[in-house]
Write a protein that holds these residues in place. Structure first.
Motif, PDB file in Angstrom:
ATOM      1  N   GLU A 270      57.425  57.557 100.388  1.00  0.00           N
ATOM      2  CA  GLU A 270      57.823  57.277  99.010  1.00  0.00           C
ATOM      3  C   GLU A 270      57.131  58.220  98.025  1.00  0.00           C
ATOM      4  N   ARG A 271      55.834  58.372  98.190  1.00  0.00           N
ATOM      5  CA  ARG A 271      55.065  59.239  97.285  1.00  0.00           C
ATOM      6  C   ARG A 271      55.443  60.700  97.474  1.00  0.00           C
ATOM      7  N   ALA A 272      55.670  61.104  98.720  1.00  0.00           N
ATOM      8  CA  ALA A 272      56.066  62.487  99.001  1.00  0.00           C
ATOM      9  C   ALA A 272      57.417  62.797  98.364  1.00  0.00           C
ATOM     10  N   ASN A 273      58.371  61.874  98.515  1.00  0.00           N
ATOM     11  CA  ASN A 273      59.700  62.077  97.927  1.00  0.00           C
ATOM     12  C   ASN A 273      59.621  62.180  96.411  1.00  0.00           C
ATOM     13  N   ALA A 274      58.776  61.362  95.801  1.00  0.00           N
ATOM     14  CA  ALA A 274      58.615  61.408  94.349  1.00  0.00           C
ATOM     15  C   ALA A 274      58.019  62.741  93.911  1.00  0.00           C
ATOM     16  N   THR A 275      57.090  63.271  94.707  1.00  0.00           N
ATOM     17  CA  THR A 275      56.483  64.565  94.394  1.00  0.00           C
ATOM     18  C   THR A 275      57.523  65.674  94.446  1.00  0.00           C
ATOM     19  N   PHE A 276      58.332  65.670  95.493  1.00  0.00           N
ATOM     20  CA  PHE A 276      59.378  66.690  95.632  1.00  0.00           C
ATOM     21  C   PHE A 276      60.399  66.569  94.502  1.00  0.00           C
TER      22      PHE A 276
END
Length: 252
Positions: A99-105
């Motif tokens: 979830e956090r990785a997707n938000a960063t991208f």
């Protein structure tokens, strides 16, 4: 200046007790602002975020800085390789969760992707907020990106050298990590990993191994996410492999 403004305002509203309180609060604010300037200012991306009206940016700057450096490395050879992109996404998911990785991208794509990137400023921002051991792990991760497609180009190595310079990673440490990815047929890379010359004595080889094993020990990154600890373990194993290779060559 701020402390005197605070003192004047305090005097107006609360007489002398207010003046003293205003002076103290103003002094604290000035110290805080000076501390931020000493660390190189605010976020590298703050100006970009301010330009995005209605954009709710909640992601940590560290992830965005790191992802931006990844994009610099990926583009350094003039092409964007899918395997390298997949490597970065996999790393971010492992380090920060899906979830956090997707938000960063998502934030990167919306705010930063098509803007001019100042890698020197990004590195200065990260340098002021990380230990040397963490910066070594960042460089190790960036080298991993270049190897994802099975080939490390000169352009990629030059860009990594430039980033290492801005992160204030010394030349020997850069060559040590580079040797973990750019292997030679003889023991040359093993000596570079241990940061010694082939002319080193057996005693110097043993000392170098102890020094490098201590430098790259996973405990150095105890407070970091699992992905960083895994990277430290990889470096630690590379040091052991290099030492064993030299031992075998010398019959130690």
């Amino acid at each position: 200046m701020i402390k005197w403004i605070g003192a004047i305002l305090g005097m107006v509203y609360m007489k002398w007790p207010g003046a003293i309180l205003g002076f103290l609060l103003g002094s604290l604010i000035e110290v805080s602002l000076k501390g931020k300037r000493a660390k190189g200012g605010g976020s590298v991306f703050q100006d970009m975020f301010n330009q995005q009206k209605g954009q709710n940016v909640s992601m940590g700057d560290f992830e965005l800085n790191l992802l931006t450096l990844c994009s610099v490395v990926i583009k350094s050879d003039g092409k964007v390789n899918q395997k390298e992109l997949d490597y970065v996404r996999s790393y971010f998911v492992q380090a920060y969760g899906k979830e956090r990785a997707n938000a960063t991208f998502k934030t990167f794509n919306e705010v930063i992707k098509n803007r001019e990137i100042d890698s020197a400023r990004i590195c200065a921002y990260m340098r002021s907020r990380t230990t040397y051991e963490v910066r070594l792990q960042i460089l190790h991760f960036l080298f991993g990106i270049t190897q994802a497609d099975g080939h490390i180009s000169n352009a990629e190595v030059n860009e990594l050298r430039n980033i290492a310079h801005h992160l204030q990673i010394n030349q020997r440490d850069f060559e040590s990590i580079q040797a973990m990815f750019v292997k030679s047929n003889d023991t040359s890379s093993a000596y570079k990993i241990l940061e010694i010359d082939k002319t080193a004595t057996d005693a110097e080889v043993k000392k170098a191994f102890r020094t490098m094993a201590k430098k790259y020990h996973p405990d150095k990154l105890e407070s970091m996410d699992e992905a960083y600890k895994k990277g430290a373990q990889e470096k630690f194993l590379k040091v052991q492999e290099a030492y064993e290779k030299i031992q075998k060559e010398r019959g130690l």
